[in-house]
Motif scaffolding. Structure first.
Motif, PDB file in Angstrom:
ATOM      1  N   ILE A  50       0.836  -1.206   0.000  1.00  0.00           N
ATOM      2  CA  ILE A  50       0.000   0.000   0.000  1.00  0.00           C
ATOM      3  C   ILE A  50       0.869   1.254   0.000  1.00  0.00           C
ATOM      4  CG2 ILE A  50      -1.676   1.326   1.337  1.00  0.00           C
ATOM      5  CD1 ILE A  50      -2.803  -1.367   2.323  1.00  0.00           C
ATOM      6  N   LEU A  53       2.287   1.815  -3.393  1.00  0.00           N
ATOM      7  CA  LEU A  53       1.286   2.379  -4.294  1.00  0.00           C
ATOM      8  C   LEU A  53       1.105   3.875  -4.046  1.00  0.00           C
ATOM      9  CD1 LEU A  53      -0.934   2.002  -6.430  1.00  0.00           C
ATOM     10  CD2 LEU A  53      -2.514   1.395  -4.576  1.00  0.00           C
ATOM     11  N   VAL A 232      -4.788  -2.786   6.851  1.00  0.00           N
ATOM     12  CA  VAL A 232      -5.329  -1.521   6.342  1.00  0.00           C
ATOM     13  C   VAL A 232      -5.707  -0.597   7.495  1.00  0.00           C
ATOM     14  CG1 VAL A 232      -7.184  -0.468   4.994  1.00  0.00           C
ATOM     15  CG2 VAL A 232      -6.139  -2.617   4.227  1.00  0.00           C
TER      16      VAL A 232
END
Length: 301
Positions: A50, A53, A232
């Motif tokens: 993540i 990204l 997350v």
């Protein structure tokens, strides 16, 4: 404007602690199916992906100015979380969080003994009050001396060393670069643990009792889902913490991190019906008061 920024910073920290209190309660369920080492390896891979990204789309700066500094800081913080999450499989989450929040006391001791920092009577008294609160929550003498009950103190110690490293060596580093190396260190610990258990397999108890000794397994759908949610959720919560510290003075917003104690206990009751004793509430109040005094008295003039 300054008041609004302080209010926004406090709100960000409070929301982060609310989320962490929720997500960390599910580690006990993850521990039934996965091992500690595989959990951290999987979570680190997801988190680093993540962050990569975010860097690719220009939303995160991941290159540190002093790579060795963020690596050392990340290693200590990761070791603290390794102990913290390991304890969640065996102890009530309120007890584990209480051990983690001995960090201000450890920072005070290490600063006085090894860094030559002055310590006044007020902070010494606050540290003693906080330590009394920790003993009340952990209650290590309930069945004689229980060594497992005091293990969370080690998480607080290494979390404190990570905090000292942040102040001493990581000034000016981006929050995202420190977060990246924190998860890289966690992933490395997880990988080493998985490889070690492949070479020297252990007899693994069923369920959460096998959390530390369990090697690589194929995750159940529930384990996959909860680990993704944890990865997350942790990134979002830690991002809110960093945002809070960017908006206002650290001493003003840092005390709100202690809300994790009532939040984890509250979520534990809501999600699983775990009761919170008056003894634990008293201990948590003493820890929060102690940490607040130490944080405020440690603020530069």
């Amino acid at each position: 404007m300054t008041g609004n920024r302080t209010f926004a910073a406090a709100g960000a920290i409070c929301l982060a602690m609310f989320l962490l209190g929720f997500f960390d309660n599910f580690v006990a369920l993850i521990a039934r199916d996965l091992g500690l080492w595989q959990f951290h390896l999987m979570r680190a891979i997801m988190a680093v992906g993540i962050l990569g990204l975010l860097s690719w789309i220009g939303r995160a700066h991941l290159t540190p100015m002093r790579r060795w500094a963020v690596m050392v800081r990340g290693g200590f913080a990761a070791l603290a979380m390794l102990i913290y999450f390991g304890c969640l499989a065996f102890l009530p989450i309120g007890q584990v969080a209480a051990g983690l929040f001995t960090a201000p006391i450890w920072i005070l001791l290490v600063g006085a003994l090894f860094l030559g920092q002055p310590v006044g009577l007020t902070r010494i008294s606050a540290a003693l009050v906080g330590f009394a609160g920790v003993l009340i929550v952990l209650n290590p003498f309930a069945d004689g001396l229980d060594p497992v009950a005091i293990v969370p103190l080690a998480a607080g110690f290494f979390y404190a060393i990570g905090g000292i490293a942040t102040r001493q060596w990581c000034e000016g580093e981006s929050a995202m670069s420190m977060l990246l190396y924190f998860f890289l260190a966690l992933g490395l610990f997880g990988l080493v643990g998985c490889v070690a258990l492949m070479i020297w397999p252990q007899s693994v108890p069923a369920g959460a009792e096998g959390f530390i000794l369990r090697g690589l397994v194929w995750p159940t759908p529930q384990a996959w889902g909860l680990t993704v949610m944890q990865a997350v959720g942790s990134l979002i919560a830690v991002g809110l913490v960093f945002k809070g510290y960017q908006l206002a003075d650290a001493a003003q917003v840092g005390i709100y991190e202690y809300l994790l104690l009532p939040f984890v206990a509250g979520w534990s009751f809501v999600l699983f019906g775990d009761p919170v004793s008056l003894r634990s509430v008293l201990g948590m109040v003493l820890i929060i008061v102690s940490g607040a005094i130490i944080s405020l008295r440690s603020r530069p003039a």
